[in-house]
Motif scaffolding. Structure first.
Motif, PDB file in Angstrom:
ATOM      1  N   MET A   3       0.843  -1.193   0.000  1.00  0.00           N
ATOM      2  CA  MET A   3       0.000   0.000   0.000  1.00  0.00           C
ATOM      3  C   MET A   3       0.885   1.252   0.000  1.00  0.00           C
ATOM      4  SD  MET A   3      -3.526   0.089   2.110  1.00  0.00           S
ATOM      5  CE  MET A   3      -2.865   0.498   3.717  1.00  0.00           C
ATOM      6  N   ALA A  27      -7.286  16.638  -7.718  1.00  0.00           N
ATOM      7  CA  ALA A  27      -7.880  15.314  -7.941  1.00  0.00           C
ATOM      8  C   ALA A  27      -8.537  15.210  -9.319  1.00  0.00           C
ATOM      9  CB  ALA A  27      -8.886  14.995  -6.843  1.00  0.00           C
ATOM     10  N   TYR A  62      -4.043  11.441  -4.799  1.00  0.00           N
ATOM     11  CA  TYR A  62      -5.497  11.442  -4.565  1.00  0.00           C
ATOM     12  C   TYR A  62      -6.221  10.113  -4.711  1.00  0.00           C
ATOM     13  CZ  TYR A  62      -4.532  16.396  -5.376  1.00  0.00           C
ATOM     14  OH  TYR A  62      -3.983  17.653  -5.346  1.00  0.00           O
ATOM     15  N   LYS A  63      -5.615   9.124  -5.324  1.00  0.00           N
ATOM     16  CA  LYS A  63      -6.359   7.899  -5.627  1.00  0.00           C
ATOM     17  C   LYS A  63      -6.874   7.245  -4.345  1.00  0.00           C
ATOM     18  CE  LYS A  63      -6.148   3.477  -7.917  1.00  0.00           C
ATOM     19  NZ  LYS A  63      -5.427   2.493  -8.674  1.00  0.00           N
ATOM     20  N   LYS A  64      -5.972   7.085  -3.363  1.00  0.00           N
ATOM     21  CA  LYS A  64      -6.400   6.397  -2.150  1.00  0.00           C
ATOM     22  C   LYS A  64      -7.336   7.267  -1.309  1.00  0.00           C
ATOM     23  CE  LYS A  64      -2.462   3.210  -1.966  1.00  0.00           C
ATOM     24  NZ  LYS A  64      -3.019   2.451  -3.053  1.00  0.00           N
ATOM     25  N   GLU A 113       1.590   6.447  -6.988  1.00  0.00           N
ATOM     26  CA  GLU A 113       0.451   7.306  -7.335  1.00  0.00           C
ATOM     27  C   GLU A 113       0.784   8.780  -7.139  1.00  0.00           C
ATOM     28  OE1 GLU A 113      -2.525   5.544  -4.852  1.00  0.00           O
ATOM     29  OE2 GLU A 113      -2.457   3.652  -5.985  1.00  0.00           O
ATOM     30  N   MET A 151      -6.265  14.256 -12.305  1.00  0.00           N
ATOM     31  CA  MET A 151      -5.530  13.004 -12.300  1.00  0.00           C
ATOM     32  C   MET A 151      -6.136  11.979 -13.254  1.00  0.00           C
ATOM     33  SD  MET A 151      -3.032  13.449 -10.231  1.00  0.00           S
ATOM     34  CE  MET A 151      -2.439  11.793  -9.997  1.00  0.00           C
ATOM     35  N   LYS A 173      -7.112   2.651   3.931  1.00  0.00           N
ATOM     36  CA  LYS A 173      -6.848   2.698   2.491  1.00  0.00           C
ATOM     37  C   LYS A 173      -5.479   3.290   2.168  1.00  0.00           C
ATOM     38  CE  LYS A 173     -10.562   0.964   0.803  1.00  0.00           C
ATOM     39  NZ  LYS A 173     -10.520  -0.227  -0.069  1.00  0.00           N
ATOM     40  N   GLY A 174      -4.715   3.653   3.180  1.00  0.00           N
ATOM     41  CA  GLY A 174      -3.399   4.229   2.907  1.00  0.00           C
ATOM     42  C   GLY A 174      -3.490   5.624   2.307  1.00  0.00           C
TER      43      GLY A 174
END
Lengths: 758, 156, 315
Positions: free
Chosen positions: A646, A688, B141-143, A653, A691, B96-97
């Motif tokens: 994670m 966000a 931002y994904k997590k 990411e 992305m 969710k990290g």
């Protein structure tokens, strides 16, 4: 490779998350000490000027101002990362070299009083001619920014392997292009802050940093205070990305003020000050010449890269070299010449950056694709052909041990159906690939290694003590996870004391990508030494051989006769009873060639190991507005083995924002020596909604020396994401980028220049 | 300059204060009430790290003068826990990290809380739109989006 | 960053607000959402003696329908306005510009009045006192030059409000109340065209209401930005088609938004207007993308907006 690991490799909740989601994690600006004063800095309004005089006496007359300092209160010591780059006094007394440079400071009972105090300081300047462009700065006749550096050339790295000219002459296809990129801003969310407290002969400091030991050492030198009396303490850090590795003028300012006033001092920079007066990222002009055989094999590379370093050396030769190294660690270059110049200009100081080198790296990759296409090869073919493999040596003589490059290329390619889509000609769509390698550690003398010590407390709980630093990437949690695996106790039983120079031993810090490979390895070694002792006593007490004992869930037990067990806490107490408490030290020193020197001897083993990665970007180009959209991004990273998948994903990411989307949005904008976007509105950090859809692929090449096979957790994406985007742009439009960021105005220019040239 | 008397309800506690007329809510929270969860990352309303709830609506506390919120109800990150238990958003961010350096985290969670206050089942697009009020430099931002999705599922 | 010193006063009625304003001899600012004002004060671009909070004035908040018009209180937030069924159904251009403004959190705090009356912007203006002192004060700050355009005789700061251009295209009017009484003017008349003093409102005057004719319209708002949220428009184009004719509003370039009229909606007319708007746009290097590009996008976005309306698409 042992793969019945209990916790390493699992997606665990990070140990630092709880405090952060409840708002109780403390950062430097959150600290309050009794009697604490507020500091403010007076900064240079000139890009280049002689300091004629500084008079702080007016400030001291303001009621509530408790101290006022300038460079004349320091000790005339200049600091530098290297002995040959000691050019930074932190508070200058000779001249100012950039707008925003720290010149004087006050500490007062509150911010308003401090501002009033600042307004009473009188500085007399004699403005000098200034230079803002690195190419201009190198010319004869340009204003000299430092006396010691002729033509303002801070560093010249010259690497010459093989016979470049000969190979170029014989090459089937040769191409030369020049690429530029505006320097970026780190834009870490936490603006720089320092709290310094001098009492009883000890100077305590808190600040977001990537390595407390080098901080303390630098301050010890600058203040002429013995090293043991300068204690940099642990504090949470709101992101660094390479911009918080070095001692800062603010550190000296706060130290001088606390020493003078006898009270703790807090200095918090505004966002604007963070942008103008802490580290920035280099602007780059990279000329890339490549020679290829007809079958796509690269036979020669000839590079000239100019790095705009701003007013002082900072990491100097490191920044001048890294983009070259991460590339030569990825591809086979039998003949390569590199001339890297770091040049001074009268702008803010440029440091190392996690995404450093985008003009050079993206340029190389995009040019390679153009050349490969001419030869009938696709980006996958040409990268597989030229990519390094395990056991090979890089051009500058580093041996590659574990290497998952090929797997990252193939997996990223398959996941995105790359080959088919690259060939397909959809006018406004493109797909592109970028590869890179990352050294896990650099030669940093005796500071290249890490040491950890562990003690088992009498309830069987553990205290880990290590110099390792966390700037948000999850290093603290990572070592707790490693300790948990080796010692058979849950993560919540393990207390971590880290990054405190009084208590913890040396560690490379959150710098040079060494936290997993070096820092966690030392923690593993120390825990294994503890484990041996635990098992030894358990074996004795349980009457079974040591090889028959395992540790799990706080218990030591016989593998063959699981009923024979005892809690680790009992073992700890037994050890105390014997007068031999269970403590152990472990160290890890990577196999690096310490004769290697960035400038004088740029060859030899650079790092103990390397990580590898491939990114694939899909772009859509709007031909009317020049706007680029990135609907999808896929990143594959060989981290050896993920300790916390994670956390590795999180790094990948985040890199897609900071190095990927940043390719089309981010760049500092200057008017001469004035930074026009030192803020978070006009400096465009992607949001966000900007992305892409993201896929991350973790590849495990199981490094022979990394802890549980681990290397570094995700930095390849920070140095190949822009390449993927640049290559995708080239695939969509047939054009090579000229300058980053590829904002819509630049794209439209390129498209228009290219019209009719198809 | 005379101070201004205000009464604000902060995290369910009624608090009476004398504040400067030109004091921001962020300053009051951090300096007077030791609620340092809300952060000052830009001070100009560009980043959202200072976000708190004002009568249930997410606001940038660095742009609000404390006298403006006399009589109002403020919720900060420190007030999200209920009976010592973490709010599902806090749990989801952890699981969710979605937390790396943590500096944007309080603001991000409060923005998400504001969203869930008015929309119990936000779509992915609605979540993304809402959190595009906040800058994060670490996570991509994904997590964070996944955490808000997870929390809204748990809360349903 | 701390604010400069000022007093805080809360007005409960319009009369009270005007009274306080005059008490302080005009060294005052009205405070609604504060999203434009507070950053300006933090930068020390202004140094009022008092800030007058007008959020407590009930009549400035309401949104009502009356006689075929939507009467919008200037203190209504952008978010509230965006959620108004009449605007969603009948005024798509305005809906889109509201939705495109800044980000959700700021839409919930920012008011329509404040959004219209926002100060003009420039990369060399919206900076700290220290930055500007080092650079030298420009016209807009009371100095004698422009820091962006050498030898400029006027201020080239940009008006960057998203909603004024859409309001202009739907024939909205602004009701203003001040020490000398009330008056109602077209929204476009609020703007002076002078970057230094961008508004025609006299000292002390407050926006009392915005009157929008509630006719069935088709419309679109196109916004040029680098990011998809938070950013001000580098160019903003509003188009509303009503009863076969159309109006086009352009914002983001120069000190005031401009409005154009098309008697008929056809390709020739659209191209004419796009060319005219392109001619009129005089951007300079005071935003992050190049002036030549922004100028070009005026025409491109006008055509896009019309095309999108034709196709019936959302932003």
């Amino acid at each position: 490779m042992d793969d019945n690991l209990k916790i390493v490799g699992k997606r665990v909740v990070r140990s630092d998350s709880y405090a952060k989601v409840t708002g109780s994690a403390l950062y430097t600006a959150d600290l309050k000490l009794p009697g604490m004063l507020v500091a403010k800095v007076l900064r240079s309004p000139y890009p280049h000027a002689k300091i004629i005089s500084i008079d702080v006496s007016g400030a001291l007359k303001v009621p509530g101002v408790k101290a006022a300092v300038s460079g004349f209160d320091a000790y005339g010591v200049k600091w530098g990362v290297f002995r040959y780059t000691q050019d930074h006094a932190m508070l200058p007394t000779d001249k100012v070299r950039y707008i925003g440079e720290d010149v004087a400071a006050v500490a007062a009972v509150d911010e308003e009083t401090a501002l009033e105090g600042l307004s009473r300081i009188k500085v007399e300047y004699e403005p000098l001619d200034a230079v803002f462009d690195p190419v201009e700065s190198m010319k004869d006749g340009a204003p000299q920014i430092h006396n010691e550096y002729k033509n303002n050339i801070n560093i010249h790295v010259h690497i010459d392997v093989g016979e470049v000219d000969k190979a170029m002459a014989k090459a089937y296809l040769v191409r030369e292009d020049t690429f530029k990129a505006a320097g970026e801003a780190y834009a870490m969310m936490e603006p720089y802050a320092v709290v310094a407290s001098y009492a009883n002969g000890y100077l305590d400091l808190w600040m977001p940093n990537a390595g407390p030991h080098v901080r303390a050492k630098a301050l010890s030198n600058l203040l002429k205070i013995p090293l043991n009396r300068v204690r940099v303490r642990h504090i949470n850090s709101g992101g660094a990305f390479g911009g918080r590795s070095e001692v800062a003028p603010g550190d000296l300012v706060a130290s001088l003020l606390t020493i003078k006033s006898g009270r703790p001092v807090k200095l918090v920079l505004s966002r604007e000050e963070n942008a103008t007066s802490s580290r920035q990222v280099h602007d780059i002009v990279a000329t890339v010449k490549t020679g290829m055989k007809k079958d796509g094999t690269i036979v020669a590379k000839d590079y000239k890269v100019i790095y705009d370093g701003g007013a002082y050396s900072s990491t100097g030769p490191i920044a001048t070299s890294i983009p070259f190294y991460v590339y030569e660690e990825c591809y086979r270059f039998p003949n390569v010449r590199y001339n890297g110049y770091r040049v001074f200009t009268n702008k803010g100081i440029r440091g190392m950056y996690g995404c450093h080198g985008r003009a050079f790296l993206a340029g190389n990759e995009a040019q390679m694709d153009m050349m490969a296409k001419e030869l009938g090869l696709d980006p996958v073919d040409v990268r597989l052909k030229n990519g390094l493999t395990a056991g090979e040596m890089t051009a500058t003589k580093s041996k590659i041990t574990s290497c998952g490059l090929k797997d990252t290329i193939i997996e990223a390619s398959e996941k995105t159906n790359f080959k088919k889509r690259w060939k397909k000609k959809e006018k406004n769509r493109g797909i592109g690939m970028g590869c890179v390698a990352i050294m896990c550690g650099f030669p940093m003398g005796f500071r290249s290694g890490s040491s950890c010590y562990v003690k088992i407390n009498d309830d069987g709980q553990v205290t880990l003590v290590t110099g390792l630093v966390d700037n948000g990437q999850g290093n603290e949690s990572m070592v707790i996870q490693v300790a948990s695996e080796v010692l058979g106790v849950p993560m919540e039983d393990i207390n971590l004391v880290n990054a405190d120079t009084e208590v913890t031993n040396l560690d490379p810090g959150a710098y040079s990508q060494a936290a997993a490979y070096v820092g966690a390895n030392a923690v593993k070694a120390a825990c294994e030494n503890v484990r041996k002792r635990l098992i030894s006593i358990a074996s004795e007490k349980l009457g079974v051989p040591e090889s028959d004992i395992d540790l799990k869930d706080r218990i030591a037990y016989s593998i063959k006769q699981p009923d024979k067990r005892m809690p680790i806490s009992w073992i700890a107490r037994e050890a105390f009873f014997r007068g031999e408490p269970i403590v152990a030290t472990g160290s890890f020193f990577p196999d690096i060639d310490f004769e290697r020197e960035w400038v004088t001897r740029p060859w030899g083993q650079m790092a103990g190991t390397f990580s590898f990665g491939t990114s694939v970007a899909e772009v859509e180009v709007d031909y009317e507005t020049g706007k680029i959209i990135v609907p999808r991004f896929t990143a594959a990273h060989d981290c050896g083995r993920p300790i916390n998948p994670m956390a590795v994903e999180g790094q990948m990411e985040g890199s897609i924002q900071q190095a990927g989307i940043a390719t089309i949005t981010e760049g500092n904008v200057w008017y001469r020596g004035f930074l026009l976007n030192p803020d978070l509105l006009e400096y465009k950090v992607p949001l966000a909604c900007d992305m892409p859809e993201i896929d991350t692929i973790i590849v495990s090449s199981h490094d022979p020396k990394g802890p549980f096979g681990a290397k570094e957790g995700g930095l390849t994406v920070r140095m190949n994401a822009y390449s993927a985007i640049a290559c995708a742009f080239t695939n969509a439009t047939g054009i090579l980028f000229e300058e980053l960021p590829l904002t819509p105005d630049k794209v439209l220019n390129l498209l228009e220049k290219n019209k009719g040239v198809k | 300059m005379k101070t201004v008397k205000v009464t604000i309800n902060v995290n369910n506690e009624k608090i009476k204060l004398q504040v400067k007329p030109y004091e921001t809510l962020l300053e009051t929270l951090r300096e007077r009430l030791a609620l340092t969860g809300a952060k000052e990352a830009c001070s100009l309303g560009s980043c959202g790290s200072c976000t708190v709830l004002l009568n249930g609506t997410p606001v940038r506390s660095c742009l609000i003068l404390t006298p403006e919120v006399d009589g109002a109800s403020i919720t900060t990150i420190e007030g999200l826990k209920e009976d010592g238990k973490l709010h599902p958003l806090q749990e989801a961010f952890m699981e969710k990290g979605a937390v790396q350096c943590g500096f944007c985290t309080s603001g991000m969670i409060m923005t998400a809380k504001g969203l869930l206050n008015r929309n119990k089942k936000p779509s992915r697009a609605e979540i993304i739109k809402s959190i595009s009020s906040n800058i994060c430099r670490c996570t991509g931002y994904k997590k964070i989006v996944e955490a808000v999705e997870e929390a809204s599922k748990k809360m349903a | 960053m701390i604010l400069p010193k000022f007093e805080y006063k809360k007005a409960r009625t319009i009369e009270e607000a005007l009274e306080i304003y005059s008490q302080y001899n005009g060294e005052a600012f009205y405070l609604a959402g504060g999203t434009d004002l507070v950053p300006l004060l933090k930068h020390r671009l202004f140094n009022p003696k008092v800030v007058i909070d007008i959020k407590g004035i009930e009549e400035l908040k309401t949104i009502t329908k009356k006689g075929g018009n939507l009467l919008v209180g200037p203190n209504a937030t952008l978010y509230e306005l965006k959620g108004t069924p009449e605007i969603q159904e009948k005024l798509p251009c305005l809906f889109q510009s509201l939705d495109a403004t800044s980000c959700e959190t700021l839409q919930m705090r920012g008011t329509i009045g404040g959004n219209i009356m926002q100060n003009t912007r420039c990369l060399q203006y919206n900076k700290s006192l220290e930055w500007r002192t080092a650079r030298g004060f420009c016209y807009k700050m009371g100095g004698k030059t422009c820091n962006v355009v050498l030898n400029a005789k006027a201020c080239y700061s940009n008006y960057c409000g998203d909603n004024a251009p859409s309001l202009m295209t739907v024939d909205a009017k602004a009701r203003i109340v001040g020490p000398t009484g009330e008056r109602t003017i077209k929204v476009e008349k609020l703007f002076s065209g002078d970057g230094k003093e961008p508004f025609t409102v006299k000292p002390g005057e407050i926006l009392k209401g915005i009157i929008i004719p509630l006719k069935e319209t088709k419309g679109a708002y196109e916004k040029l930005t680098v990011r998809g949220s938070i950013d001000y428009p580098l160019v903003g184009v509003a188009v509303t088609i009503k009863d076969g004719s159309a109006k086009v509003g352009v914002t983001g370039i120069g000190p005031c938004p401009r409005v154009y009229e098309l008697k008929e909606v056809n390709e020739k007319e659209i191209n004419n207007i796009a060319d005219k708007a392109y001619e009129d746009a005089k951007p300079v290097l005071n935003a992050v993308l190049t002036p030549a590009y922004r100028k070009k996008m005026v025409g491109v976005l006008i055509k896009r907006a019309f095309k999108r309306i034709e196709k019936g698409g959302s932003r």
